[in-house]
Motif scaffolding. Structure first.
Motif, PDB file in Angstrom:
ATOM      1  N   PRO A 196     -12.600  54.028 -67.855  1.00 27.19           N
ATOM      2  CA  PRO A 196     -12.552  54.765 -67.453  1.00 27.19           C
ATOM      3  C   PRO A 196     -11.885  56.285 -66.432  1.00 27.19           C
ATOM      4  O   PRO A 196     -12.249  56.767 -66.450  1.00 27.19           O
ATOM      5  N   GLU A 197     -10.575  56.154 -67.664  1.00 27.74           N
ATOM      6  CA  GLU A 197      -9.450  57.162 -67.630  1.00 27.74           C
ATOM      7  C   GLU A 197     -10.100  58.802 -67.589  1.00 27.74           C
ATOM      8  O   GLU A 197      -9.894  59.987 -67.542  1.00 27.74           O
ATOM      9  N   MET A 198     -11.171  58.405 -69.300  1.00 29.10           N
ATOM     10  CA  MET A 198     -11.699  59.686 -69.505  1.00 29.10           C
ATOM     11  C   MET A 198     -12.680  60.574 -68.826  1.00 29.10           C
ATOM     12  O   MET A 198     -12.802  61.195 -68.675  1.00 29.10           O
ATOM     13  N   GLY A 199     -13.886  59.538 -69.140  1.00 27.68           N
ATOM     14  CA  GLY A 199     -15.002  59.490 -67.897  1.00 27.68           C
ATOM     15  C   GLY A 199     -15.635  60.347 -68.725  1.00 27.68           C
ATOM     16  O   GLY A 199     -15.840  60.270 -69.818  1.00 27.68           O
ATOM     17  N   LEU A 200     -16.413  61.225 -68.353  1.00 26.40           N
ATOM     18  CA  LEU A 200     -17.802  62.265 -69.043  1.00 26.40           C
ATOM     19  C   LEU A 200     -16.591  63.348 -69.380  1.00 26.40           C
ATOM     20  O   LEU A 200     -16.380  64.516 -69.460  1.00 26.40           O
ATOM     21  N   GLY A 201     -17.395  63.172 -71.308  1.00 22.68           N
ATOM     22  CA  GLY A 201     -16.781  64.574 -72.074  1.00 22.68           C
ATOM     23  C   GLY A 201     -17.834  64.927 -73.269  1.00 22.68           C
ATOM     24  O   GLY A 201     -19.558  64.704 -73.518  1.00 22.68           O
ATOM     25  N   LEU A 202     -17.039  65.872 -74.160  1.00 23.87           N
ATOM     26  CA  LEU A 202     -18.222  66.334 -74.882  1.00 23.87           C
ATOM     27  C   LEU A 202     -17.778  65.249 -76.105  1.00 23.87           C
ATOM     28  O   LEU A 202     -17.086  65.655 -76.481  1.00 23.87           O
ATOM     29  N   VAL A 203     -18.551  65.404 -76.993  1.00 19.52           N
ATOM     30  CA  VAL A 203     -18.699  65.132 -78.813  1.00 19.52           C
ATOM     31  C   VAL A 203     -19.205  65.862 -79.246  1.00 19.52           C
ATOM     32  O   VAL A 203     -20.189  67.100 -78.860  1.00 19.52           O
ATOM     33  N   ALA A 204     -18.976  66.579 -81.013  1.00 18.14           N
ATOM     34  CA  ALA A 204     -19.447  66.664 -81.378  1.00 18.14           C
ATOM     35  C   ALA A 204     -20.903  66.810 -82.158  1.00 18.14           C
ATOM     36  O   ALA A 204     -21.035  65.979 -82.526  1.00 18.14           O
ATOM     37  N   ASN A 205     -21.935  67.832 -81.711  1.00 19.87           N
ATOM     38  CA  ASN A 205     -23.313  67.458 -82.424  1.00 19.87           C
ATOM     39  C   ASN A 205     -23.270  67.314 -83.779  1.00 19.87           C
ATOM     40  O   ASN A 205     -24.313  67.780 -84.093  1.00 19.87           O
ATOM     41  N   ARG A 206     -22.665  68.363 -84.505  1.00 18.04           N
ATOM     42  CA  ARG A 206     -22.313  68.738 -85.554  1.00 18.04           C
ATOM     43  C   ARG A 206     -21.041  68.667 -86.097  1.00 18.04           C
ATOM     44  O   ARG A 206     -20.238  67.996 -85.732  1.00 18.04           O
ATOM     45  N   LYS A 207     -21.211  68.920 -87.802  1.00 22.83           N
ATOM     46  CA  LYS A 207     -19.695  68.117 -88.809  1.00 22.83           C
ATOM     47  C   LYS A 207     -19.128  70.642 -88.644  1.00 22.83           C
ATOM     48  O   LYS A 207     -19.961  70.895 -88.431  1.00 22.83           O
ATOM     49  N   ILE A 208     -17.920  70.058 -87.787  1.00 27.02           N
ATOM     50  CA  ILE A 208     -17.692  71.782 -87.582  1.00 27.02           C
ATOM     51  C   ILE A 208     -16.362  71.765 -88.423  1.00 27.02           C
ATOM     52  O   ILE A 208     -14.954  70.984 -88.554  1.00 27.02           O
ATOM     53  N   LYS A 209     -16.565  72.661 -89.030  1.00 25.48           N
ATOM     54  CA  LYS A 209     -15.100  73.289 -90.094  1.00 25.48           C
ATOM     55  C   LYS A 209     -13.819  74.134 -89.214  1.00 25.48           C
ATOM     56  O   LYS A 209     -14.124  74.611 -88.158  1.00 25.48           O
ATOM     57  N   LYS A 210     -12.311  73.931 -89.982  1.00 27.28           N
ATOM     58  CA  LYS A 210     -11.542  73.854 -89.389  1.00 27.28           C
ATOM     59  C   LYS A 210     -11.662  75.923 -89.439  1.00 27.28           C
ATOM     60  O   LYS A 210     -12.286  76.196 -90.255  1.00 27.28           O
ATOM     61  N   GLY A 211     -11.419  76.267 -88.445  1.00 31.08           N
ATOM     62  CA  GLY A 211     -11.888  77.514 -88.318  1.00 31.08           C
ATOM     63  C   GLY A 211     -13.026  77.908 -87.737  1.00 31.08           C
ATOM     64  O   GLY A 211     -12.979  79.296 -87.539  1.00 31.08           O
ATOM     65  N   GLU A 212     -14.258  77.260 -87.975  1.00 26.50           N
ATOM     66  CA  GLU A 212     -15.388  77.641 -87.843  1.00 26.50           C
ATOM     67  C   GLU A 212     -15.064  77.941 -86.015  1.00 26.50           C
ATOM     68  O   GLU A 212     -15.208  76.865 -84.921  1.00 26.50           O
ATOM     69  N   LEU A 213     -16.245  78.992 -85.421  1.00 25.61           N
ATOM     70  CA  LEU A 213     -16.830  78.756 -84.344  1.00 25.61           C
ATOM     71  C   LEU A 213     -17.643  77.457 -83.495  1.00 25.61           C
ATOM     72  O   LEU A 213     -18.361  76.765 -84.175  1.00 25.61           O
ATOM     73  N   VAL A 214     -16.658  77.036 -82.829  1.00 26.23           N
ATOM     74  CA  VAL A 214     -17.342  75.382 -82.044  1.00 26.23           C
ATOM     75  C   VAL A 214     -18.887  75.553 -81.096  1.00 26.23           C
ATOM     76  O   VAL A 214     -19.166  75.046 -81.751  1.00 26.23           O
ATOM     77  N   PHE A 215     -19.006  76.615 -80.557  1.00 26.53           N
ATOM     78  CA  PHE A 215     -20.105  76.649 -79.715  1.00 26.53           C
ATOM     79  C   PHE A 215     -20.494  77.975 -80.185  1.00 26.53           C
ATOM     80  O   PHE A 215     -21.686  78.895 -78.791  1.00 26.53           O
ATOM     81  N   GLY A 216     -20.467  78.056 -81.343  1.00 22.91           N
ATOM     82  CA  GLY A 216     -21.745  79.733 -81.528  1.00 22.91           C
ATOM     83  C   GLY A 216     -23.608  79.073 -81.364  1.00 22.91           C
ATOM     84  O   GLY A 216     -23.940  80.338 -81.288  1.00 22.91           O
ATOM     85  N   ASP A 217     -23.942  77.915 -81.370  1.00 19.17           N
ATOM     86  CA  ASP A 217     -25.152  77.810 -80.827  1.00 19.17           C
ATOM     87  C   ASP A 217     -25.545  77.315 -79.691  1.00 19.17           C
ATOM     88  O   ASP A 217     -26.578  76.274 -79.532  1.00 19.17           O
ATOM     89  N   SER A 218     -24.700  77.147 -78.639  1.00 18.77           N
ATOM     90  CA  SER A 218     -24.344  77.123 -77.058  1.00 18.77           C
ATOM     91  C   SER A 218     -24.812  78.431 -75.800  1.00 18.77           C
ATOM     92  O   SER A 218     -24.010  79.300 -76.469  1.00 18.77           O
ATOM     93  N   ILE A 219     -25.028  77.587 -74.715  1.00 20.54           N
ATOM     94  CA  ILE A 219     -24.848  78.749 -73.701  1.00 20.54           C
ATOM     95  C   ILE A 219     -23.255  78.596 -73.238  1.00 20.54           C
ATOM     96  O   ILE A 219     -23.179  77.631 -72.909  1.00 20.54           O
ATOM     97  N   GLU A 220     -22.739  79.554 -72.845  1.00 21.97           N
ATOM     98  CA  GLU A 220     -21.480  79.264 -71.924  1.00 21.97           C
ATOM     99  C   GLU A 220     -21.412  80.536 -70.690  1.00 21.97           C
ATOM    100  O   GLU A 220     -21.987  81.764 -71.414  1.00 21.97           O
ATOM    101  N   PHE A 221     -20.413  80.262 -70.155  1.00 23.96           N
ATOM    102  CA  PHE A 221     -20.578  81.079 -68.477  1.00 23.96           C
ATOM    103  C   PHE A 221     -19.485  80.853 -67.555  1.00 23.96           C
ATOM    104  O   PHE A 221     -19.159  79.870 -68.133  1.00 23.96           O
ATOM    105  N   ILE A 222     -19.506  81.681 -66.808  1.00 25.42           N
ATOM    106  CA  ILE A 222     -17.672  81.267 -65.669  1.00 25.42           C
ATOM    107  C   ILE A 222     -18.575  80.924 -64.241  1.00 25.42           C
ATOM    108  O   ILE A 222     -20.018  82.080 -64.265  1.00 25.42           O
ATOM    109  N   PHE A 223     -18.185  80.603 -63.759  1.00 16.69           N
ATOM    110  CA  PHE A 223     -18.845  80.550 -62.667  1.00 16.69           C
ATOM    111  C   PHE A 223     -18.503  79.738 -61.065  1.00 16.69           C
ATOM    112  O   PHE A 223     -16.773  78.987 -61.349  1.00 16.69           O
TER     113      PHE A 223
END
Length: 543
Positions: A78-105
């Motif tokens: 419960p202390e950690m709650g809702l979070g993100l987990v990797a949905n694919r293998k990601i190699k060291k140095g690779e862009l993590v969110f290269g196939d996702s939508i990102e923005f600020i509000f």
């Protein structure tokens, strides 16, 4: 003839243009499954400054619950709650969110909420229940999930998608190579396994306050934290180069190398960017502008109040003009939506808080094979022309992929209005206003934009013969594989409807004429100069 994988294209694009934001927020999600409520709060917004008194309805903030890169998951702790987990293998140095939508509000009020698009799929994939919504408040922005940023010399707070739900670790698997508040990318600090929680070190973004707790799960845990300021001098030296510009500015002020930035808390857009419709009952959705996709396009409003999309540079025939994120139309799939611009990250974005009314029956909202409206952000603002300068590659690109592309059907000049042929994209839009009238003024004008079903037979047959790039027989310059089937310039929904209507009942059954067939035109867009570059040359329905 096949197209490269979406992630490959995006990584290449990001390598050429790095103004796409965003610093992934490393804020701890301290909401357990029992604490997350799907009902919106109804309390009034706080009034920490005069501009907070400007009323507006609740706003949903778009948040994909699952992408090729990550998925939401409820941690059993419960202390950690809702979070993100990797949905694919990601190699060291690779862009993590290269196939996702990102923005600020930044403009968060008490009744706003996150809208988890794809939460059913994320729940099934993660084996935990992901809610459809999650309330966000001004207090959450300032205490739990917001992150301080240095903007115009001041410290203000903002939410960042999807990073706001990344949990903390003193030994994180995500790092960032930028200290610019509006730039930077998240990279893997080490190899990340599929299903592994994504983590970030909070001390790089918080100075003397933040959502801190006693211990994380890392063997290298620094213990009880109160931000960068509370670190030992040795640890400050170790982590300073990894911190945000906001943390660096406050640290320099404390050691006498500058003035501490003024804290202005949260941004509230001025009333000048909002239309009178901002007080309507239409559902509102916060969504990013062209910068999230590195798109070289601009959004403009003409004298009639219509919003249209324009090229921000020259494009050559066949060139990819922009990518865009596509998903199911929100809030039930058929009702109008007021799209609210997220934080302006580059010159192509509208100011934060700008609102645009979009009716799926009036704008360029395409349908999938099943006939459901699709939401595609700024792509919805393309106008109609019977001789368009854009097309979609529905021959090589998977309709189920969230990332789609628009390509040039001819050379396009910077500033030119971007257009598609509604009669190739839609089957029947006779119920839309102005559908039976077309004033595009081109030599190919058929006098209507009511959809393929209602076109004259001759106009239908011409569109059936086009390749996906809208080239007609004898298909000069086209690959043989691209000329094999009929109707490749038509969207999948139109092709399915056409086949059902003609009782063909099978997938791509007919071949187009060979390149030796006679035709008066090799491309519908060769050198027609009758299409004007201004807004008056095309029909737009966005307000």
């Amino acid at each position: 003839s096949g197209m490269p994988h979406q992630r490959e294209r995006r990584v290449k694009a990001i390598g050429k243009l790095t103004t796409r934001s965003l610093r992934p927020t490393a804020n701890k999600s301290n909401y357990s499954s029992d604490q997350i409520k799907t009902k919106m709060a109804t309390s009034q917004p706080s009034s920490k400054n005069v501009r907070d008194e400007i009323e507006r309805p609740p706003q949903a903030i778009y948040y994909p619950a699952i992408t090729e890169d990550y998925r939401l998951k409820m941690d059993p702790d419960p202390e950690m709650g809702l979070g993100l987990v990797a949905n694919r293998k990601i190699k060291k140095g690779e862009l993590v969110f290269g196939d996702s939508i990102e923005f600020i509000f930044s403009d968060v009020r008490e009744s706003d909420y996150l809208l988890f698009q794809g939460h059913h799929k994320a729940s099934k994939k993660s084996g935990t229940k992901i809610p459809s919504t999650m309330p966000v408040t001004r207090d959450m922005l300032l205490r739990n999930h917001g992150v301080p940023a240095l903007i115009d010399g001041n410290i203000c707070w903002r939410l960042e998608m999807p990073g706001m739900l990344i949990n903390h670790s003193c030994d994180p698997n995500i790092i960032d190579d930028s200290h610019d508040a509006c730039r930077g990318e998240a990279y893997a600090a080490r190899d990340i396994k599929k299903g592994e929680p994504l983590t970030y070190n909070y001390i790089t973004q918080f100075y003397d306050f933040g959502p801190f707790f006693d211990k994380c799960r890392s063997l290298n845990c620094l213990g009880n934290m109160n931000g960068f300021k509370a670190l030992s001098e040795a640890d400050k030296t170790k982590y300073l180069s990894m911190t945000s510009t906001a943390v660096q500015a406050m640290h320099k002020a404390d050691i006498g190398e500058g003035t501490r930035p003024k804290e202005v808390l949260a941004y509230t857009p001025p009333a000048s960017v909002s239309s009178p419709s901002c007080l309507s009952n239409t559902m509102r959705l916060v969504f990013p502008g062209p910068s999230y996709a590195l798109a070289q396009v601009t959004v403009r409003q003409n004298d009639l109040g219509q919003w249209t999309l324009h090229a921000a540079k020259d494009f050559a025939f066949g060139e990819r003009v922009y990518e865009f994120w596509r998903s199911d139309w929100p809030f039930g799939g058929r009702d109008s939506v007021v799209v609210v611009a997220s934080t302006k990250l580059d010159k192509f974005d509208l100011p934060e808080g700008t609102v645009i009314n979009l009716d799926p029956k009036e704008c360029a909202a395409k349908k999938d094979r099943s006939g459901h409206f699709q939401f595609s952000g700024f792509d919805l603002l393309v106008s109609h022309s019977c001789l368009p300068n854009l097309t979609y590659n529905d021959l090589h690109e998977d309709e189920d992929d969230e990332w789609q592309c628009a390509y040039a059907t001819r050379d396009i000049k910077s500033g030119e209005a971007l257009t598609i042929d509604f009669n190739s994209v839609f089957w029947d839009r006779s119920g839309s206003s102005g559908a039976n009238d077309c004033h595009c003024g081109t030599s190919k004008c058929v006098g209507t934009k009511a959809g393929f079903k209602l076109l004259p037979k001759e106009a239908q047959e011409e569109r059936k013969l086009m390749t996906w790039r809208r080239v007609l027989p004898p298909y000069q310059g086209e690959k043989e594989a691209d000329t094999k089937y009929l109707g490749m310039a038509l969207t999948p929904h139109v092709r399915e409807s056409w086949r059902a209507d003609s009782e063909l009942g099978c997938d791509c059954p007919e071949t187009a004429p060979s390149s030796s067939s006679s035709s008066s035109s090799s491309s519908e867009s060769s050198d027609d100069s009758e299409a004007s570059d201004d807004e008056s040359s095309s029909d737009s329905a966005s307000e």
